[in-house]
Design a protein around this motif. Structure first.
Motif, short mmCIF file in Angstrom:
data_model
loop_
_atom_site.label_atom_id
_atom_site.label_comp_id
_atom_site.label_asym_id
_atom_site.label_seq_id
_atom_site.Cartn_x
_atom_site.Cartn_y
_atom_site.Cartn_z
N LYS A 243 0.82 -1.22 0.00
CA LYS A 243 0.00 0.00 0.00
C LYS A 243 0.85 1.27 0.00
CE LYS A 243 -3.53 2.48 2.64
NZ LYS A 243 -4.37 2.50 3.85
N LYS A 244 1.79 1.36 0.94
CA LYS A 244 2.57 2.59 1.05
C LYS A 244 3.49 2.78 -0.13
CE LYS A 244 2.27 3.36 6.00
NZ LYS A 244 2.95 3.83 7.22
N PHE A 245 4.03 1.70 -0.66
CA PHE A 245 4.86 1.80 -1.86
C PHE A 245 4.02 2.30 -3.03
CE2 PHE A 245 6.57 -0.39 -5.73
CZ PHE A 245 7.73 0.36 -5.85
N LEU A 246 2.80 1.78 -3.15
CA LEU A 246 1.91 2.21 -4.23
C LEU A 246 1.55 3.68 -4.09
CD1 LEU A 246 0.21 1.42 -6.69
CD2 LEU A 246 -1.64 0.82 -5.12
N LEU A 247 1.29 4.14 -2.86
CA LEU A 247 0.97 5.55 -2.66
C LEU A 247 2.14 6.45 -3.05
CD1 LEU A 247 -0.98 5.43 0.74
CD2 LEU A 247 -1.91 6.01 -1.53
N CYS A 248 3.36 6.00 -2.73
CA CYS A 248 4.54 6.77 -3.14
C CYS A 248 4.65 6.83 -4.66
CB CYS A 248 5.81 6.15 -2.56
SG CYS A 248 6.04 6.46 -0.79
N LEU A 249 4.33 5.72 -5.32
CA LEU A 249 4.36 5.70 -6.78
C LEU A 249 3.33 6.66 -7.36
CD1 LEU A 249 4.79 1.91 -7.71
CD2 LEU A 249 6.53 3.70 -7.67
N LEU A 250 2.12 6.64 -6.80
CA LEU A 250 1.07 7.54 -7.30
C LEU A 250 1.47 9.00 -7.12
CD1 LEU A 250 -2.12 5.70 -5.98
CD2 LEU A 250 -1.23 5.74 -8.32
N MET A 251 2.12 9.30 -5.99
CA MET A 251 2.61 10.66 -5.77
C MET A 251 3.65 11.03 -6.82
SD MET A 251 5.67 11.97 -4.49
CE MET A 251 6.40 12.98 -3.28
N MET A 252 4.55 10.10 -7.16
CA MET A 252 5.59 10.37 -8.15
C MET A 252 4.99 10.50 -9.56
SD MET A 252 8.53 7.81 -6.67
CE MET A 252 9.96 8.53 -7.45
N PHE A 253 3.97 9.69 -9.85
CA PHE A 253 3.30 9.80 -11.16
C PHE A 253 2.68 11.19 -11.30
CE2 PHE A 253 2.29 4.95 -11.07
CZ PHE A 253 3.63 4.69 -11.25
N TYR A 254 1.99 11.62 -10.26
CA TYR A 254 1.34 12.93 -10.27
C TYR A 254 2.38 14.04 -10.46
CZ TYR A 254 -1.79 16.73 -8.76
OH TYR A 254 -2.54 17.87 -8.69
N TRP A 255 3.50 13.93 -9.73
CA TRP A 255 4.53 14.95 -9.82
C TRP A 255 5.16 14.98 -11.22
CZ3 TRP A 255 5.85 19.31 -8.01
CH2 TRP A 255 7.12 19.84 -8.23
N ASN A 256 5.34 13.83 -11.84
CA ASN A 256 5.90 13.79 -13.20
C ASN A 256 4.96 14.46 -14.19
OD1 ASN A 256 8.53 12.03 -13.97
ND2 ASN A 256 7.67 11.36 -12.02
N PHE A 257 3.66 14.35 -13.97
CA PHE A 257 2.72 15.08 -14.83
C PHE A 257 2.89 16.58 -14.63
CE2 PHE A 257 -1.30 17.31 -15.41
CZ PHE A 257 -1.67 16.88 -16.68
N VAL A 258 2.90 17.01 -13.37
CA VAL A 258 3.00 18.44 -13.05
C VAL A 258 4.32 19.03 -13.57
CG1 VAL A 258 3.13 20.12 -11.17
CG2 VAL A 258 1.50 18.23 -11.05
N ALA A 259 5.42 18.31 -13.31
CA ALA A 259 6.74 18.84 -13.66
C ALA A 259 6.95 18.93 -15.16
CB ALA A 259 7.83 17.96 -13.04
N ASN A 260 6.27 18.09 -15.93
CA ASN A 260 6.51 18.05 -17.37
C ASN A 260 5.49 18.81 -18.19
OD1 ASN A 260 8.87 16.08 -18.18
ND2 ASN A 260 7.87 15.17 -16.40
N VAL A 261 4.55 19.47 -17.55
CA VAL A 261 3.59 20.26 -18.31
C VAL A 261 4.28 21.36 -19.11
CG1 VAL A 261 1.67 21.88 -18.12
CG2 VAL A 261 1.58 19.74 -16.89
N PRO A 262 5.26 22.11 -18.52
CA PRO A 262 5.96 23.10 -19.35
C PRO A 262 7.17 22.52 -20.08
CG PRO A 262 6.50 23.46 -17.06
CD PRO A 262 5.54 22.28 -17.11
N ALA A 263 8.03 21.78 -19.34
CA ALA A 263 9.22 21.12 -19.90
C ALA A 263 9.99 22.04 -20.85
CB ALA A 263 8.81 19.81 -20.57
N ASN A 264 10.36 21.52 -22.03
CA ASN A 264 11.18 22.29 -22.97
C ASN A 264 10.44 23.49 -23.54
OD1 ASN A 264 13.41 20.61 -22.71
ND2 ASN A 264 12.73 19.24 -24.33
N ILE A 265 9.10 23.47 -23.47
CA ILE A 265 8.33 24.60 -23.99
C ILE A 265 8.65 25.87 -23.21
CG2 ILE A 265 5.98 25.48 -24.30
CD1 ILE A 265 5.07 22.59 -24.62
N TRP A 266 8.89 25.75 -21.91
CA TRP A 266 9.21 26.93 -21.10
C TRP A 266 10.57 27.50 -21.50
CZ3 TRP A 266 6.86 30.43 -18.47
CH2 TRP A 266 7.54 31.23 -17.57
N THR A 267 11.55 26.62 -21.75
CA THR A 267 12.86 27.09 -22.21
C THR A 267 12.75 27.78 -23.55
OG1 THR A 267 13.89 25.20 -21.07
CG2 THR A 267 15.25 26.39 -22.64
N TYR A 268 11.94 27.22 -24.44
CA TYR A 268 11.70 27.85 -25.74
C TYR A 268 11.09 29.24 -25.54
CZ TYR A 268 9.86 28.45 -30.51
OH TYR A 268 9.59 28.94 -31.77
#
Length: 476
Positions: A243-268
Motif C-alpha cells: 500500500k505505502k509503496f503504491l501511494l509513493c508511486l502515485l505521488m511520483m506519477f502525479y509529480w511527473n505530470f506536473v513537472a513536465n507540463v511546461p518542460a522544454n516549452i518553457w525554455t523555448y
C-alpha cells in the motif's frame, strides 16, 4: 576549531566514499558517474537541446512533440523485468544498451539534419530516431537501479548525506560547464560559429558518455535477490500488494505530470519570447549549486524533523507564489526572472533532496526489477500526459501573445497557471497525510525525535532565568 571542522567534513566524506570496501567503492563510482552525467547532460538537454532543435527550424509545437516521443517509447520498460530476470549477470548488457542509446540520441540526431533539409521530414526523423533509442534502452535501463541500490547506506542519516553529496558535486560540475558554455555560446551569437559550437559540444558529450560507461564497468555487481519467476502481468499487479509503496508511486506519477507540463516549452519561451540569453538562463541554473551548498544543511534538518514526504509537500506549497508570479512575467517585466529563479532554487534543494529517496523508502526487496519497471512506466506515461497537455495548450496561440489586462500573455504562461493549481492540491495532500506514505519505522523515529525536542524545550522553559540588575547612574 577550524581544523577540527575540516577533518570532520573529510571524515564524513570518506565514511561514504572510499576504496576500502566494495560498497563504498560502488558509491564512489556512482558519484563519478553522476558527475559525468551532469556534465554531458548540459550539452544534450535543457537550453542547449532546445537551441539545437531551434537551429533546424523546430517550432514551439514541434519541440513539444519531440519532447513527448521519448516518453511514449519508455513505456517499453514494461518488458524489462521479464527480460532482466532471466539474466543473472546484467552489467555487460546494461552498459552496451547505454552506449547504443546515446549513439542514437546524440550521434544520429546530430548527423541526420546534415542530410535531411526539409523541416517536416526532419521532425519525422527526429521522432523515429528518438523513439527507437528510448524504446530499446527502456528494456534495460531499469536494471541500473537495483544494481547501484546495493550501495545505498541503510540508515537515514548516512543515506541523506550520500544523496546530498551526490547532488552537491553533480550540481557544481554541471553549473561550471553551464556558465562557461553559455558565455561561449552567447559570445558567438549571430555568427555561424554558434551552431558549430552547439554541434561540437554534442560530440564532446558522447566522449563523456564513454568515460561514464568505463567507470560504471568498474563497479561490482552483487547477486540479485531471487524470487519466483516474474510473469508479464505481475508488473502491473505486484505493486498493488504494498500500500505505502503504491501511494509513493502515485505521488511520483502525479509529480511527473506536473513537472513536465511546461518542460522544454518553457525554455523555448524564455529564449524566443522573452529574448533571454543562454548566459542568463544558465547562470540562474548555476545558482542552484551555490544555494544547494549553503541551504542543504537546513533542508536536512527539515527532513529529520518532518520526513521525506512532508518535506516535499512543504517545499511544493512554498513554491506556489513563485509559480503564480511567473504567469505575470512579460517582456516588459523580465526583471521578475532573477529573484523568482533564486527563490525557486532555494525550494528546489528541498524538493530534489526529498524526491530522490521517495522511490526507495518503501521499495520491496523481492522482485525489485518488476516494481521499478512499473514505476518507470507510470512516470513516463504521466510525464507524457503532462507534455501532451502543455503542447496542446501552447499550440492554441503558438508564438502569438494574447492581451490580458494590458499584458502580453503567451499561451505557454497559462500552463504555469495550471501548474499552480495542481501543485496546491499535491502540497496539501502530502503535508496533511504524510503518514500514509511513510514507513512505520520512520514515523516512530520522527515522533520520538519530536517528543525529545518538546521535552528539551520544556526543561529549558522551567529553568530559572537570570535576573538582570539595572544600575542607574545618579548625577551629582
Amino acid at each position: 576549531m577550524r581544523k577540527f571542522d575540516f577533518q570532520a567534513r573529510i571524515g564524513a566524506f570518506t565514511d561514504i566514499y572510499n576504496l576500502k570496501d566494495e560498497n563504498a567503492k560502488g558509491r564512489l563510482i556512482s558519484l563519478g558517474s553522476s558527475l559525468m552525467t551532469a556534465l554531458y547532460n548540459v550539452f544534450i538537454t535543457g537550453v542547449f537541446y532546445t537551441g539545437f532543435l531551434s537551429m533546424y527550424g523546430m517550432s514551439i509545437t514541434s519541440v513539444g512533440i519531440i519532447s513527448y516521443i521519448p516518453l511514449i517509447a519508455n513505456c517499453f520498460s514494461v518488458f524489462s523485468s521479464v527480460i532482466l530476470e532471466r539474466i543473472p549477470k546484467r552489467k555487460g548488457v546494461l552498459l552496451l544498451s547505454k552506449i547504443f542509446f546515446y549513439a542514437l540520441y546524440i550521434l544520429a540526431t546530430t548527423i541526420m539534419p546534415q542530410f535531411v533539409e526539409d523541416t517536416h521530414a526532419r521532425l519525422i526523423w527526429f521522432a523515429v530516431i528518438l523513439f527507437v533509442a528510448h524504446a530499446v534502452y527502456a528494456l534495460f535501463s531499469p536494471g541500473f537501479t537495483p544494481w547501484f541500490y546495493f550501495f545505498y547506506p541503510a540508515d537515514n542519516e548516512r543515506r541523506t548525506r550520500y544523496i546530498t553529496l551526490n547532488q552537491v558535486f553533480s550540481s557544481i560540475m554541471s553549473s561550471a560547464m553551464l556558465l562557461f558554455s553559455g558565455l561561449l555560446t552567447d559570445a558567438m551569437a549571430g555568427t555561424p560559429y554558434q551552431d558549430t559550437l552547439i554541434i561540437g559540444l554534442r560530440y564532446f558529450a558522447f566522449v563523456l558518455v564513454l568515460i561514464d560507461v568505463g567507470m560504471q564497468a568498474c563497479a561490482i555487481e552483487y547477486p540479485y535477490p531471487k524470487g519466483p519467476r516474474i510473469r508479464f502481468s505481475q508488473v502491473f499487479t505486484l505493486p498493488f500488494k504494498y500500500k505505502k509503496f503504491l501511494l509513493c508511486l502515485l505521488m511520483m506519477f502525479y509529480w511527473n505530470f506536473v513537472a513536465n507540463v511546461p518542460a522544454n516549452i518553457w525554455t523555448y519561451h524564455l529564449l524566443n519570447h522573452m529574448q533571454f540569453s543562454y548566459t542568463l538562463i544558465n547562470t540562474m541554473a548555476m545558482m542552484y549549486t551555490v544555494i544547494l551548498v549553503l541551504i542543504s544543511p537546513l533542508w536536512r534538518r527539515v527532513l529529520r524533523r518532518y520526513s521525506w514526504i512532508k518535506t516535499f509537500g512543504i517545499a511544493v506549497l512554498l513554491w506556489l507564489p513563485t509559480e503564480l508570479a511567473f504567469f505575470f512575467m512579460t517582456p516588459a517585466t523580465t526583471f521578475l526572472y532573477v529573484p523568482l529563479c533564486l527563490c525557486q532554487n532555494v525550494l528546489a534543494v528541498g524538493l530534489n533532496l526529498a524526491y530522490a529517496n521517495v522511490l526507495y523508502i518503501n521499495l520491496p526487496e523481492e522482485n525489485s526489477t518488476a516494481h521499478i519497471a512499473f514505476y518507470s512506466i507510470g512516470c513516463n506515461f504521466f510525464a507524457f500526459l503532462g507534455l501532451l497537455t502543455g503542447t496542446q495548450i501552447s499550440a492554441i496561440g503558438g508564438d502569438t501573445p494574447f492581451m490580458l489586462m494590458g499584458l502580453e500573455i503567451y499561451s505557454v504562461q497559462y500552463i504555469v497557471l495550471l501548474r499552480t493549481v495542481l501543485m496546491l492540491a499535491l502540497g496539501l495532500v502530502l503535508v496533511r497525510g504524510w503518514k500514509m506514505f511513510t514507513p512505520d519505522r520512520d514515523i516512530e523515529e520522527i515522533e520520538a525525535n519530536a517528543a525529545a525536542q518538546k521535552k528539551l524545550r520544556e526543561m529549558l522553559r522551567k529553568q530559572p532565568r537570570p535576573r538582570l540588575r539595572l544600575r542607574f547612574l545618579r548625577s551629582r
